[in-house]
Design an enzyme around this catalytic site. Structure first.
Site, short mmCIF file in Angstrom:
data_model
loop_
_atom_site.label_atom_id
_atom_site.label_comp_id
_atom_site.label_asym_id
_atom_site.label_seq_id
_atom_site.Cartn_x
_atom_site.Cartn_y
_atom_site.Cartn_z
N HIS A 119 78.59 14.02 51.27
CA HIS A 119 79.25 12.73 51.48
C HIS A 119 80.76 12.92 51.47
O HIS A 119 81.27 13.91 50.94
CB HIS A 119 78.85 11.73 50.39
N CYS B 146 83.46 10.31 39.71
CA CYS B 146 83.53 11.54 40.49
C CYS B 146 84.66 11.39 41.50
O CYS B 146 85.20 10.29 41.68
CB CYS B 146 82.20 11.83 41.19
#
Length: 674
Positions: A65, A190
């Protein structure tokens, strides 16, 4: 709002054998659907994100991603692989691959959907249904949440399971049980804030439910974050931080036992983290981790184990990189604008009158002066932003004001980039010291917004003006004079050192130190600092370009995955993204790292010897027109790339010759990819 995933974005027979090929196959579906505008540009962004941290998860899941300017709208493509694809998970290859594409300015609604998907990936019933589904349209509906997965046939009866309760405000809570249960608050985050953040939250919640404790999670993701209720934090017995970026507003958790780990530890080892939180609370600790847990957490994040002293070093590096990461956009915007102004109006444009007083629409020089003055204004923020966000990384929001003040004073006393570094560290340390002072509860509300910024600004200002400012300014001037006086062998030696640093860890601490050193010189450019910037960028381009060249000329020495990565490395190297060589270095460090270091040293030395200059802090091959002596600059890069590629090919060839000469018994031969 269009659907996040449709049947056209589902491949239930994904034939790719490597993660790069899988990403390309799924990305091609996004391009065909009009959701991605530039296939190669998007894949370069995916590869850069993958280089930061593998995206494979236990349970056979891969989630490549990224955020990318080449994405038209938030999208998801799903592929199911029969043979499995290695995404770096500890338990083996992934058979379920989700390619998540988010535009740079993704809206909150779509990011909320993506976070919901990340949580559902931790549900065995959901992943089991995807493995069994035969219709792409039905699989897409299942992922969108329009169909519910059938319960697993062997799922236990949850009628007597502990209740799940919600906190009074912010986050989610799992596993409430009567009789004063053990209470934990957690924060997960993250770098992209799309997937790992929410998976770690879901994993921790499931582990808390099994453990019988109460867990409240604050997910600091791309869609923002809803702060945990202060009452929930106050009642907690321990805190878990599972994060790869700095936790925001850390002061809220002061005085609590803290388990501090990377986000993947929150996904893969939630039960261990909860057990560690119980142990720390039982010992009455107020931060850090036990030695064993600390070593395990360090291994989760970096692949190596660190002791207590290394942990301090890691934190110091994190603080410095926090400041550098916030400073780089100012450097990039300001540097490129100034470089463009020189390309249009020549170097004399720096002395032009203010465009606020004189601007002629039809004159190129007026536009050049405008670009130069905008870029110079952006450059004026470099040192204050560096100092402010170093302090922010150390002590959160209360440290921003003293950090910025210290950085501004560094400019006033001519302490420059070095002064900004020192000011940021001083501001963070002063604020951390003040935060340790116990105050009456009536004062706690005004401490972070008034008392701490006020006292810390006075302290940092005194230190910078009276104590350390002048000595640092003298050191900065000596460094500047040294750079300007470099010639001959001295310049070549500096180029060798910078080249070695840029190529040793390819985006790691030494690489960032060399880059920060070069960027700091752009704040007050001199002929010497411009040569340093040119040498640093040239050397940083060598590792991926060398690996791309090596995989092209001797493909038999590399695996299919490495050959695929080699094709992407051409673009990454040309774009000055050193991380493009990390997959090769991770697979064969003893041959790859020394080779690219040698090539980087050659390039750095030649760039300094040729006297090449660069005013742009980034851009790679795309800013060649703005480079002084561009043809010699390209020659330096080509020479270093050739040296590194030749060494890699030679060393790998020697290894293969040795393996061929060694007797091998009863071992089947494996065909080599070409």
């Amino acid at each position: 709002m269009s659907e996040l995933i449709t049947a056209e974005l589902v491949d239930l027979d994904l034939s790719a054998e490597t993660k790069s090929a899988a990403a390309r196959s799924l990305a091609e579906r996004m391009v065909a659907a009009g959701r991605v505008s530039d296939l190669d540009g998007f894949l370069a962004d995916v590869a850069a994100r993958e280089a930061q941290m593998p995206t494979g998860l236990d349970g056979g899941i891969g989630i490549p991603h990224c955020r990318s300017e080449h994405v038209a709208e938030p999208s998801l493509a799903f592929g199911r692989s029969e043979q499995g694809i290695d995404f770096g998970a500890a338990d083996g290859p992934a058979d379920l691959v989700f390619l998540i594409a988010a535009p740079t300015g993704a809206d909150e609604d779509h990011l909320t959907i993506l976070s919901s998907l990340a949580r559902r990936l931790m549900d065995p019933a959901f992943t089991g249904a995807l493995r069994a589904e035969r219709d792409p349209a039905a699989a897409a509906a299942l992922i969108r949440g329009e169909r519910l997965p059938a319960p697993a046939p062997d799922a236990p009866d949850t009628g007597n399971a502990p209740d799940v309760t919600e906190p009074s405000g912010g986050g989610t809570t799992a596993g409430a049980v009567p009789d004063e249960p053990f209470r934990i608050v957690a924060v997960t985050s993250c770098p992209t804030g799309i997937a790992h953040t929410y998976m770690a939250a879901e994993s921790l919640e499931a582990a808390a439910l099994a453990d019988g404790c109460v867990l409240s999670v604050e997910t600091q993701g791309s869609a923002g974050f809803e702060r945990l209720d202060p009452a929930v934090i106050a009642s907690a017995d321990a805190v878990i931080w599972a994060h790869d970026v700095e936790v925001r507003e850390k002061a809220r958790f002061g005085g609590k036992p803290v388990v501090d780990v990377g986000v993947k530890a929150g996904i893969n080892r939630p039960a261990e983290l909860i057990a560690e939180a119980r142990r720390k609370a039982g010992r009455g600790g107020t931060g850090g981790m036990s030695d064993a847990a600390e070593d395990t957490a360090a291994a989760d994040n970096t692949g190596t184990s660190h002791g207590a002293s290394a942990h301090v070093g890691v934190r110091l590096r994190t603080y410095l990189m926090s400041g550098v990461s916030y400073m780089v956009p100012f450097v990039a915007a300001g540097g490129l604008l100034i470089a463009l102004s020189f390309a249009i109006g020549g170097y004399g444009i720096a002395n032009a009158a203010s465009v606020a007083d004189h601007f002629v629409w039809g004159e190129a020089d007026s536009w050049a002066a405008l670009l130069n003055q905008i870029g110079s204004a952006a450059f004026g923020f470099l040192v204050p932003v560096l100092a402010g966000y170093i302090a922010y990384g150390m002590a959160d929001r209360p440290a921003l004001v003293p950090g910025f003040v210290g950085g501004a004073i560094a400019l006033t006393v001519n302490a420059g980039f070095l002064g900004g570094l020192v000011a940021g560290l001083l501001a963070g340390a002063v604020v951390m010291a003040i935060q340790r002072v116990k105050v009456h509860r009536t004062l706690r509300g005004i401490m972070p917004v008034l008392v701490i910024p006020l006292i810390a600004s006075v302290a940092v200002g005194f230190l910078m003006f009276i104590v350390v400012g002048k000595p640092i300014a003298s050191l900065q001037q000596a460094l500047t004079d040294w750079l300007n006086g470099l010639s001959g062998s001295n310049a070549v030696i500096l180029g060798v050192v910078l080249g070695l640093m840029m190529c040793f860890d390819m985006g790691g601490p030494l690489n960032k130190v060399a880059y920060a050193f070069a960027v700091g010189g752009l704040a007050d450019p001199t002929p010497g600092s411009l040569k340093v910037m040119a040498a640093v960028m040239a050397a940083g381009m060598v590792p991926p370009l060398a690996m791309a060249l090596a995989t092209t000329v001797r493909s038999r020495l590399f695996t299919r995955a490495e050959q695929e990565n080699g094709r992407a490395a051409w673009v990454l190297g040309a774009s000055f993204i050193s991380e493009g060589a990390i997959p090769f270095a991770a697979a064969d460090p003893l041959r790859v790292i020394p080779s690219v270091m040698a090539g980087g040293a050659v390039t750095g030395a030649l760039s300094m010897a040729f006297g090449c200059t660069l005013r742009a802090p980034h851009g790679g091959a795309f800013v060649v027109p703005l480079i002084g002596r561009p043809f010699l600059y390209l020659l330096a890069i080509a020479a270093g790339t050739a040296v590194a590629a030749a060494l890699v090919v030679t060393l790998k060839g020697l290894r293969r010759s040795g393996e061929a000469a060694a007797p091998v018994a009863d071992e089947p031969k494996t065909p080599v990819a070409v």
